[in-house]
Design a protein around this motif. Sequence first.
Motif, PDB file in Angstrom:
ATOM      1  N   GLY A 158       0.816  -1.203   0.000  1.00 61.46           N
ATOM      2  CA  GLY A 158       0.000   0.000   0.000  1.00 61.46           C
ATOM      3  C   GLY A 158       0.848   1.250   0.000  1.00 61.46           C
ATOM      4  N   PHE A 159       0.270   2.366  -0.465  1.00 62.61           N
ATOM      5  CA  PHE A 159       1.010   3.614  -0.611  1.00 62.61           C
ATOM      6  C   PHE A 159       0.653   4.661   0.444  1.00 62.61           C
ATOM      7  CE2 PHE A 159       1.550   2.973  -5.477  1.00 62.61           C
ATOM      8  CZ  PHE A 159       2.556   2.056  -5.238  1.00 62.61           C
ATOM      9  N   PHE A 160      -0.172   4.314   1.438  1.00 60.34           N
ATOM     10  CA  PHE A 160      -0.613   5.357   2.367  1.00 60.34           C
ATOM     11  C   PHE A 160      -0.701   4.826   3.801  1.00 60.34           C
ATOM     12  CE2 PHE A 160      -3.744   8.399   4.157  1.00 60.34           C
ATOM     13  CZ  PHE A 160      -3.113   9.588   3.812  1.00 60.34           C
ATOM     14  N   ASN A 161      -1.747   4.054   4.097  1.00 58.34           N
ATOM     15  CA  ASN A 161      -1.926   3.528   5.453  1.00 58.34           C
ATOM     16  C   ASN A 161      -0.993   2.349   5.730  1.00 58.34           C
ATOM     17  OD1 ASN A 161      -4.279   5.171   6.159  1.00 58.34           O
ATOM     18  ND2 ASN A 161      -5.393   3.925   4.679  1.00 58.34           N
ATOM     19  N   ALA A 162      -0.723   2.114   7.015  1.00 58.30           N
ATOM     20  CA  ALA A 162      -0.115   0.845   7.428  1.00 58.30           C
ATOM     21  C   ALA A 162      -1.219  -0.198   7.476  1.00 58.30           C
ATOM     22  CB  ALA A 162       0.528   0.989   8.795  1.00 58.30           C
ATOM     23  N   ALA A 163      -0.896  -1.437   7.100  1.00 55.90           N
ATOM     24  CA  ALA A 163      -1.890  -2.514   7.126  1.00 55.90           C
ATOM     25  C   ALA A 163      -1.223  -3.790   7.616  1.00 55.90           C
ATOM     26  CB  ALA A 163      -2.497  -2.732   5.746  1.00 55.90           C
ATOM     27  N   HIS A 164      -1.771  -4.379   8.674  1.00 61.36           N
ATOM     28  CA  HIS A 164      -1.234  -5.598   9.270  1.00 61.36           C
ATOM     29  C   HIS A 164      -2.365  -6.602   9.446  1.00 61.36           C
ATOM     30  CE1 HIS A 164       2.758  -3.977  10.786  1.00 61.36           C
ATOM     31  NE2 HIS A 164       2.122  -2.877  10.422  1.00 61.36           N
ATOM     32  N   ALA A 165      -2.094  -7.852   9.128  1.00 59.77           N
ATOM     33  CA  ALA A 165      -3.066  -8.929   9.326  1.00 59.77           C
ATOM     34  C   ALA A 165      -2.715  -9.717  10.570  1.00 59.77           C
ATOM     35  CB  ALA A 165      -3.090  -9.861   8.111  1.00 59.77           C
ATOM     36  N   LEU A 166      -3.733 -10.099  11.331  1.00 64.00           N
ATOM     37  CA  LEU A 166      -3.554 -10.941  12.511  1.00 64.00           C
ATOM     38  C   LEU A 166      -4.480 -12.151  12.417  1.00 64.00           C
ATOM     39  CD1 LEU A 166      -3.436  -8.378  15.483  1.00 64.00           C
ATOM     40  CD2 LEU A 166      -1.505  -9.488  14.344  1.00 64.00           C
TER      41      LEU A 166
END
Length: 324
Positions: A37-45
């Motif tokens: 992604g180019f903006f937000n941080a994104a993490h999967a759990l």
Amino acid sequence: MEIAIRPKLDRADVEALVRKHLPGPIEVTGHEEFKDGFFNAAHALALADGRHVVVKVAPDKSLKLLRYEVDLMATEIECFERGLEAGVPMPALHYGDPEGGVMIIDRLKGVSLPKARSEMSDAEFLALRREIGELSARFATVTGERFGYPRQSGRTVADSWSESFLAMVDDVLADIAENGSPLPRPAEEIAAIVHGEKALLDEVTRPALVHFDLWDGNIFVERGESGWRVEAFIDGERAFYGDPIAEIVSLAFGSEAEQAASAEGFLGRGMTAGEQRRLALYRVYLMLILIAECDVRGFDPEQTEHQRGWSTESLLKNLALLEA
């Protein structure tokens, strides 16, 4: 890809957010960070009870952003809430904090369209394009109170589409001037061309919800017994209330056959001459955004050169269409 404005979070940070905002008890069994992604941080759990969630965190508000990017998390949350109500396939929204810049949604089971493309025949791909157009048209069934971006400041919000859209274009041109981003033509000329279409823009009288970022990477698909299908659309932070035709900008990247399939699925008919002309206006706007963001996102030189190159080419093409 490393993006300068994207928040840097570790697993402990993300687990803390989930424990704070989801009903417990919470036991985390797996973690993955998405870096495309180019903006937000994104993490999967992955959670021990079988749930799989994605945590999104917006950039710090103190960072230099484009004018339209202020309150983007609030915009995305509203896009999810209203889109889901309208039957748009999107991940379930478990938690949204517009002010704090945090979202928690379901993790999807499928894959992004680019990753699945090599496994499809051309006929399957065109059929999927039509389905994408049909499903994305559900966004346009949602009506806003006024035109523009749904931001707390009310910037670009107006009672007419022409007033709102011209303010949006003026904002991104101001960003470009402020940051010294290179344009292939003077900003004054571009503004004059767009402002010259005020009467055409005033043909739009209903503020419809527009996702405005339905490029292939934001479309997830999965294969079932009857073939490929759309699982969900993601990333609604560029959403605004305006002309539904603007949705076709990102839907119609690709070959002429792909563009036609997406547009036919979205509208159920061909476009009028006026709609084609308005579409050129919205392509100009998106290309200006893509040029401007190179100077605030912290892209590496290769990404900057690539993005500026093709967006500048498209910008010139659509300005020429408007001047013809």
